[in-house]
Design a protein around this motif. Structure first.
Motif, PDB file in Angstrom:
ATOM      1  N   UNK A 189      31.803 -20.098  25.865  1.00 21.25           N
ATOM      2  CA  UNK A 189      32.894 -19.905  26.811  1.00 21.25           C
ATOM      3  C   UNK A 189      34.101 -20.774  26.523  1.00 21.25           C
ATOM      4  N   UNK A 190      34.135 -21.414  25.367  1.00 19.52           N
ATOM      5  CA  UNK A 190      35.230 -22.347  25.106  1.00 19.52           C
ATOM      6  C   UNK A 190      35.969 -21.980  23.838  1.00 19.52           C
ATOM      7  N   UNK A 191      36.958 -21.143  23.953  1.00 20.10           N
ATOM      8  CA  UNK A 191      37.754 -20.811  22.767  1.00 20.10           C
ATOM      9  C   UNK A 191      38.475 -22.029  22.231  1.00 20.10           C
ATOM     10  N   UNK A 192      38.697 -23.027  23.101  1.00 22.31           N
ATOM     11  CA  UNK A 192      39.346 -24.247  22.616  1.00 22.31           C
ATOM     12  C   UNK A 192      38.483 -24.908  21.546  1.00 22.31           C
ATOM     13  N   UNK A 193      37.193 -24.966  21.849  1.00 23.46           N
ATOM     14  CA  UNK A 193      36.296 -25.628  20.913  1.00 23.46           C
ATOM     15  C   UNK A 193      36.145 -24.819  19.634  1.00 23.46           C
ATOM     16  N   UNK A 253      25.031 -18.916  21.741  1.00 26.38           N
ATOM     17  CA  UNK A 253      24.814 -17.501  21.500  1.00 26.38           C
ATOM     18  C   UNK A 253      25.074 -17.176  20.027  1.00 26.38           C
ATOM     19  N   UNK A 254      24.243 -16.298  19.528  1.00 18.51           N
ATOM     20  CA  UNK A 254      24.319 -15.991  18.107  1.00 18.51           C
ATOM     21  C   UNK A 254      25.654 -15.361  17.726  1.00 18.51           C
ATOM     22  N   UNK A 255      26.202 -14.490  18.589  1.00 20.09           N
ATOM     23  CA  UNK A 255      27.428 -13.786  18.222  1.00 20.09           C
ATOM     24  C   UNK A 255      28.643 -14.709  18.201  1.00 20.09           C
ATOM     25  N   UNK A 256      28.550 -15.886  18.813  1.00 20.87           N
ATOM     26  CA  UNK A 256      29.658 -16.828  18.811  1.00 20.87           C
ATOM     27  C   UNK A 256      29.433 -17.923  17.770  1.00 20.87           C
ATOM     28  N   UNK A 268      18.458 -15.150  15.662  1.00 19.65           N
ATOM     29  CA  UNK A 268      18.902 -14.309  16.779  1.00 19.65           C
ATOM     30  C   UNK A 268      17.911 -14.324  17.948  1.00 19.65           C
ATOM     31  N   UNK A 269      17.413 -15.531  18.265  1.00 21.09           N
ATOM     32  CA  UNK A 269      16.485 -15.644  19.390  1.00 21.09           C
ATOM     33  C   UNK A 269      17.185 -15.483  20.720  1.00 21.09           C
ATOM     34  N   UNK A 270      18.404 -15.944  20.805  1.00 20.48           N
ATOM     35  CA  UNK A 270      19.180 -15.794  22.033  1.00 20.48           C
ATOM     36  C   UNK A 270      18.912 -16.857  23.077  1.00 20.48           C
TER      37      UNK A 270
END
Length: 1485
Positions: free
Chosen positions: A5-9, A55-58, A66-68
């Motif tokens: 949730x942190x595009x800054x990071x 999360x794997x997609x991020x 891909x355990x999630x």
């Protein structure tokens, strides 16, 4: 904090702008400063996780599978345990070092650390310890950490494995080996200290090592303070493009605002620690260049994780905790590293962090790579930092009312028009990041909820940190400077003069580098902290290092790639050891049981072998006598005998070597052939005589047997007896031999039928016999030899009494007694009146049927009776007695005694009833057995088969029973109205009888429960801060409670084992309150409780160890604070179980407990007593290992000794008392081999040996082993001069005892002496406390009652002795009547002395005891019943007989089934409300 949730990071784009003024040297110095003033790296205890979901997609790097559900581990910071208890008392995180710039970086956090890194040598005074102290300062390196100082030692993420801590250089900074950059500065300061120490020592040789060290240390700290505050900090806070630095107020002694102030708190603020000073993370480069003094940038050999390779620059992410690869101790390694750092430009001041920190920061084994930026944000939240705007206001800065106000720096204004609008729209330096964060926070108007770290970074400008971070950092350092009384510029502290202060201010980092390295001034920047754009760098970097760009130069990567994240399951590798360990422990139980069973069977074989006697190789000096070994049967074994041929009397006599008769074979009436069975494979011969038991003999060799056979043939020929000879194998001879045991079984049936028929009217009822015993024809054909006849009567075959009776009964004069002959005799004794019995006795001595006895014959009869009763009288006394009887009969002196005269003596009115009652001893039995009328079935009549009402006579000796024919009206007992009432009566009687036991047992159980609950509560709540319960759940609660329960119960067992103490105390008034006689039962109960606690503890620790083995090894150090474990050792299951004191002793304790308890089972005690005793001796190791078990201090300081102090003292004192007695050698006065394999020992009574009847002792035979003690009950009475024991040979030791004290085996040598320990008390000794006492002996368990019965005789004769007991009932229960043999004489001895006339009828004692229920021949007032005893009916009859008695003491000793039956009968009687309380005391063997 969720990374997704942190595009800054995640915004990690790199622009074309790099730092033009910052050098990497300045950045590395910043990390040095952090390590100097701040150490908040350690997480709290117990560990508290504040993980970050991924999360794997991020972030696919962290979740390649891909355990999630992957989470990046973050542990909350350590804090003051006194805080965090309420909103008004929030947590206060700890700084574990001082905030002062006081040399912690160089000398360690404490004196012990400082001393450990010092040389401590007068040869090299004042120095820090060097790898080679004789090396030049410019080439020296610190010593290796071979003493294993507790430096930080995470696993290097490249190798993903733990490494030993001794590979590190020995530095003051515990984290000084984190990366090569930090280590380079650590070595630099190390050298500088030794450089100053040498200078000081050279200037003043009189100073010792300590003085030199302290002077050098003082100056190093001062120089460091100067460089940090006056050189490094201004450039860190602000350094514009023109090289202008931030202006920090000077230290001014004249201005209170800028000098030392004791009211200023120098502590590190949360804002500084968790946000502001982390600004430097944005300046870190992905690596550094390495060069030499000629500007040659080295090509490095690097380890790629899976193999080796080359690169042009050193990659930071792969160098974590592997700094020695580049600083390997070579002369040029440090120089090249420092020159490379000076040439490498830092990253631009912005919000961007390189992957080496943002994705590939080191982590624990379970998560080898982490994100430092995410951790920074999460750490600020962990510490409870307020939001961005709140902090600004707190520091006196203006709130930002809009997101755009956070950073208004415009590159177009500051840097000119050539700005990339795609990166910087409208030239705004932070426009893009601010807009993305604004969207993330929901496009709010103002950044009110913005994290401090994020907001502070967004304020960054190309010149350095923004306004907020700049303010926080400056405020912190000024407080550090002004709050430090020992600051070098404070001349009031007396450390330095103004001249020395001015000198220190002139020293720069460059001066230090040039003094302690081989770097020349032209090889490095004038100011390594600043890249001077106006002056040419002597060696500019080839290019700015860019992470993961895959750039190559000459086919070689500029920077190697970072190894990826790796996870680790801490239980991996423990699966096999965990399963095997507990499987083996579980299997150890059946294995031990199997060993026990095997040993039991092996013991049986040894017993059989022990019964085999070695035939003595010597000839008898007696004529016609031969020495051999007689085999008696598979169970009876062998014995050494002498065989004598009596040609004159036509008999074969078998005696022991002491000439005691064993058996006799009468050949006078033998008409059939005698069979010789000679073994062709050994030296065994079997002689079979018709109607006799086979005589099986073993000789030492063939020559001895040949001589015996030849002599036996001559003997048979001389008495006209023929023989047959057969050659068989020894096994066949033994298999077909007729043994005494086999013959006895037949005789038992014979005697049973005799008794059944003796009490029938008319002729023999064969149908009844067949229905009861079968095979009447075989039984009716049995004929008894004289030996069998004598043994059946319990008499010696050589007795004149037996001889006369045998000749009288043998009417057909064939030398054998037939069924009808024996029945006729027995019927007279059982059913005849006094005249019939007197006539039978007369005929026994009038064998020729002349109708009278001469004076000599009558005198001989009296002597035979006296011999029978073991009563010895002088001839004059006998003559006086005979003359008195003649006078009574009215027969002239020395004339013939006719039958009428004989009857007048023995069957007169005065003695008729006595003679008649002597047969059955009680009227009720007489009516029943004689069949005078129908046998009554009422309870009042049936009870008379149990209760013996002894009548008084005219004897002057006191009688035990002083009542005469008490008539008691009987009423039927009322059964309880309901089952509930029945059980209630049972319960109340049980409580009444066992109230003391119930009280103490209940109290003990509650104490155990209290101890368990106290520890469980403590580890569940009061010790929650340790974290052990969080680690292992409530399993630790149970195991710690069980552990304390074990300590208490096992300690209590020592008290129950203190026999001397218990025996002493039971004689005091305390016995009224404490049931000392129940301590044996208490011992068992406590042992069971200890076993329960042990099982709980073991199973609980099995679960706990699984949890512990799945935890990170480093986190376990927090839980087990007092236990040292090397940081490179993984805390696997096998590590805890098999390499620690606690684990090894725990396994040893478990095995010992299994062995002790398995061999303490009734089966083991019954079949393997010596093994039981030996394994019980392991208690020494049990308590030793229990003490050692706590020495590991895993959970707590050892406390076992606290439970042991008292019980151990009592037990040791008790053992010392026993030991003092044990070493007194006791001489054996008499050793007697009795029937039923019983050994009678009589030995001297030691001085001051006081005991009571019913007590027991432990003895050891010096010849069999001085330390092997076995317990036996005393059969002697306290008034006797000597002590006596009766020991039945049922095991190897007792069989060896019987063999050792067999006079046949001693060759006239004295009996071996004994060690004696005791006496020890038990419940049987309290028989006299009850008005009515019942003694029940089972088999050999009758031994305590032998002593009691003797004591009764003595006390009843002593008028001064008074005791409460009025009536004693003695019941002896055995499997076979054979077991009565050995004690018959003892009982007969004390009972016959009441009435000499009872000895006259000691004829048929054995048979009537076996079958009929009364002793005809010993005068014993006891009934023998066949089948299982009906104890309930017996106890019921006691109530009728003694209605006023409130308590009946029941004392039983024997095998568990018997004592259990007695106990159940007592409980059954206690159900009746009006019945007395039957209080049962028992001992099992």
């Amino acid at each position: 904090m969720n990374l997704t949730n942190s595009p800054f990071v995640n915004y990690v784009r790199f622009d074309s702008y790099v730092a033009t003024t910052n050098q990497l040297v300045r950045l590395c110095s910043g990390q040095q400063v952090v390590e100097e003033i701040l150490d908040a790296q350690r997480p709290g205890c117990p560990r508290e996780f504040f993980n970050i979901p991924v999360k794997h997609n991020v972030t696919p790097t962290y979740d390649p599978e891909r355990k999630g559900d992957v989470e990046m581990p973050v542990l909350r910071s350590r804090y003051d345990q006194r805080t965090g208890l309420s909103p008004n008392n929030p947590r206060q995180q700890l700084n574990e070092i001082t905030p002062f710039i006081d040399g912690t970086l160089m000398y360690g956090p404490g004196k012990a650390w400082t001393d450990a890194i010092r040389e401590l040598s007068e040869e090299f005074p004042g120095r820090l310890k060097a790898l080679d102290p004789r090396a030049n300062i410019k080439d020296s390196f610190p010593a290796l950490n071979d003493i294993r100082l507790p430096m930080a030692n995470p696993p290097p993420p490249r190798e993903h494995e733990l490494k030993p801590i001794k590979r590190f250089w020995l530095l003051g900074n515990p984290r000084g080996n984190e990366n090569p950059f930090l280590l380079a500065f650590g070595i630099l300061w190390f050298r500088y200290h030794n450089f100053l120490a040498d200078e000081i020592h050279a200037a003043n040789r009189s100073l010792n090592d300590e003085q030199v060290f302290n002077l050098a240390r003082k100056k190093v700290i001062a120089v460091h303070q100067n460089i940090v505050l006056n050189h490094w900090l201004p450039a860190w806070l602000q350094l514009d493009a023109d090289g202008h630095k931030y202006a920090i107020p000077d230290y001014d002694m004249s201005d209170r605002k800028y000098r030392y102030d004791p009211n200023i708190h120098p502590g590190i603020s949360q804002e500084f620690q968790s946000a502001a000073f982390r600004f430097g993370h944005t300046l870190v480069t992905p690596g550094t260049w390495i060069r030499d003094g000629t500007c040659k940038f080295e090509k490095l050999n690097v380890n790629m994780g899976k193999g080796s390779g080359t690169a042009h620059a050193l990659r930071l992410c792969n160098a974590y905790w592997n700094p020695q690869e580049f600083l390997d101790g070579s002369k040029s390694s440090l120089d090249n590293m420092l020159m490379g750092l000076a040439s490498t430009l830092a990253e631009r001041e912005d919000h961007i962090v390189v992957p080496d920190l943002r994705e590939h920061l080191f982590g624990p084994l379970e998560f080898s790579r982490r994100d430092l930026v995410a951790i920074n944000i999460q750490r600020a939240r962990d510490h409870g930092l307020p939001d961005y705007n709140t902090v600004r206001e707190a520091y006196g800065l203006k709130r930002r009312e809009s997101w755009e106000e956070i950073n208004t720096f415009n590159l177009s204004v500051e840097a000119g028009p050539n700005v990339d609008e795609t990166l910087y729209p409208n030239g705004m330096y932070m426009h893009g990041p601010i807009q993305r964060l604004k969207a993330l926070y929901g496009n709010t108007t103002a950044p009110d909820n913005l994290d401090l770290f994020s907001g502070g970074l967004l304020e960054t400008t190309p010149d350095g940190p923004g306004e907020l971070f700049q303010t926080i950092i400056l405020e912190q350092f000024l407080r550090i400077r002004h709050g430090d009384r020992f600051w070098f510029e404070n001349t009031n502290n007396g450390l330095f003069s103004q001249r020395e202060v001015d000198e220190i201010k002139t020293i720069t980092i460059t001066d230090i580098v040039l003094n302690v390295t081989n770097i020349q001034p032209d090889m490095i920047n004038e100011n390594p902290f600043v890249f001077n754009q106006t002056a040419s760098d002597p060696c500019p970097q080839p290019r700015q290092l860019v992470a993961d760009s895959n750039e190559t130069v000459n086919n070689t990567e500029v920077l190697e790639q970072c190894t990826g994240v790796q996870h680790y399951d801490y239980f991996s590798g423990s699966e096999v050891s965990f399963a095997l360990s507990f499987a083996l422990l579980a299997l150890f139980v059946p294995v031990t049981i199997g060993i026990m069973v095997f040993m039991s069977r092996l013991r049986q074989r040894r017993i059989a072998a022990a019964r085999r006697q070695q035939a003595p190789k010597k000839k008898s000096m007696e004529p016609n006598t031969y020495i051999a070994t007689e085999w008696m049967g598979q169970n009876e074994g062998e014995r050494n005998v002498k065989v004598k041929f009596d040609v004159e009397r036509k008999k074969i006599h078998v005696t022991d070597r002491g000439r005691r008769p064993l058996r006799m074979i009468d050949l006078r009436y033998v008409k059939k052939k005698v069979n010789f069975r000679i073994a062709k494979d050994s030296d065994v011969i079997s002689v079979r005589v018709p109607e006799e038991i086979d005589l099986v003999l073993r000789f030492p060799d063939e020559s001895f047997r040949q001589v015996f056979v030849a002599k036996l043939e001559d003997f048979l020929r001389s008495i006209s007896v023929t023989r047959d000879t057969h050659e068989w194998t020894e096994a066949l001879i033994l298999k077909n031999a007729t043994t005494k045991e086999m013959r006895q079984k037949t005789l038992d049936k014979f005697l049973r039928v005799i008794c059944l028929q003796a009490f029938k009217h008319g002729d023999i009822d064969t149908s009844d016999i067949s229905r009861d015993l079968g095979a009447m024809n075989d039984i009716s054909k049995i004929q008894l030899t004289r030996t069998e006849f004598a043994e059946a009567l319990g008499l010696k075959p050589t007795s004149m009494f037996v001889r006369n009776m045998f000749l009288m009964v043998d009417k057909d004069k064939n030398g054998l007694v037939s069924f009808n002959e024996f029945l006729e005799m027995f019927t007279i004794l059982a059913k005849g009146n006094a005249a019939d019995k007197a006539e039978m006795l007369f005929n026994m001595y009038d064998l020729r049927g002349r109708g009278h006895l001469t004076f000599e014959q009558f005198t001989k009869m009296i002597k035979s009776m006296l011999d029978l009763s073991d009563t010895s009288l002088d001839d004059s006394d006998v003559e006086t007695l005979v003359e008195t009887m003649y006078e009574k009969a009215g027969v002239p002196a020395r004339r013939e005694m006719t039958l009428d005269g004989f009857k007048r003596v023995f069957a007169s009115d005065e003695y008729a009833e006595t003679l008649e009652n002597a047969t059955l001893q009680l009227q009720g039995a007489k009516k029943q057995w004689q069949g005078r009328g129908k046998i009554e079935k009422s309870f009042s009549d049936r009870r008379k088969t149990f209760i013996d009402n002894l009548g008084q006579d005219d004897t002057t000796e006191p009688q035990i029973n002083r009542k005469s024919h008490v008539k008691v009206p009987t009423t039927a007992a009322k059964a309880p109205a309901s089952g509930v009432r029945k059980y209630w009566n049972t319960f109340t009687k049980y409580v009444e009888n066992q109230r003391r036991e119930i009280f103490w047992m209940t109290l003990y159980i509650f104490v155990c429960i209290g101890i368990f609950l106290e520890r469980a509560f403590y580890y569940s709540f009061e010790r929650e801060h340790v974290g052990l319960r969080r680690l292992a759940g409530y399993g630790v609660t149970v195991t710690r409670g069980a552990a304390s329960g074990m300590m208490f119960t096992y300690s209590s067992l020592l008290v129950t084992m203190s026999r001397n103490t218990i025996t002493f105390l039971r004689e005091t008034f305390l016995h009224r309150f404490i049931p000392f006689d129940s301590f044996h039962a208490m011992h068992k109960i406590v042992a069971y409780m200890a076993l329960g606690f042990t099982v709980t503890h073991v199973i609980g620790h099995g679960i706990n160890l699984y949890h512990i083995s799945t935890w990170a090894s480093g986190d376990l150090n927090c839980v087990f604070r007092e236990y040292f474990r090397a940081t490179d050792k993984l805390a696997s299951f096998h590590y805890w179980a098999w390499t620690t004191i606690t684990g090894l002793t725990g396994i040893a304790l478990t095995l010992i407990v299994i062995v002790i308890y398995v061999f303490a089972t009734p089966y083991a005690r019954r079949n393997l007593f010596s093994a039981f005793w030996t394994t019980h001796s392991l208690y020494i190791f049990l308590y030793a290992f229990m003490l050692a078990h706590g020495w590991g201090r895993l959970v707590q300081a050892p406390i076992t000794q606290n439970f042991l102090y008292g019980p151990l003292f009592i037990y040791v004192m008790d053992k010392l008392i026993s030991y003092s007695r044990k070493k007194s050698e006791i001489s054996v006065v008499k050793a007697e081999l009795l029937p039923s394999d019983v050994l009678g020992l009589t030995f001297k009574r030691p001085l001051n040996f006081e005991y009571k009847s019913g007590q027991w002792v432990r003895i050891a035979c010096l010849e069999l082993g001085e330390s092997e003690y076995h317990p036996f009950t005393l059969t002697s009475s306290p008034h006797e001069e000597n002590l006596s024991l009766h020991i039945r040979a049922v095991g190897p030791w007792t069989m060896n005892m019987r063999k050792t004290y067999d006079a046949n085996n001693r060759d006239e040598t004295p009996f071996p002496k004994l060690y004696l320990d005791g006496p020890f008390g038990e419940g049987h000794q309290d028989w006299y406390r009850y008005r009515v006492a019942v003694l029940v002996g089972g088999g050999i368990g009758v031994t305590p009652f032998a002593s009691i019965l003797k004591d009764i005789v003595f006390k009843s004769r002593t008028s001064v002795v008074r005791f409460p007991c009025e009536k004693v009932y003695f019941l002896w229960v055995t499997r076979t009547q054979k077991q009565f043999e050995w004690l018959t004489d003892i009982i007969r001895e004390f009972q016959q002395k009441f009435d000499l006339r009872t000895t006259m009828l000691y004829i048929c004692e054995r048979h009537f005891q076996k079958v009929c229920g009364k002793s005809l021949f010993t005068g014993l007032r006891a009934t023998t019943h066949f089948g299982r005893p009906q104890f309930e009916e017996f106890f019921r009859s006691l109530h009728v007989e003694h209605p006023k008695v409130k308590q009946v003491g029941v004392f039983s000793c024997g095998p568990p089934p018997m004592t259990l039956t007695v106990d159940r009968a007592c409980n059954a009687m206690n159900k009746y409300q009006d019945f007395p309380s039957y209080i049962h005391h028992f001992e099992n063997f």
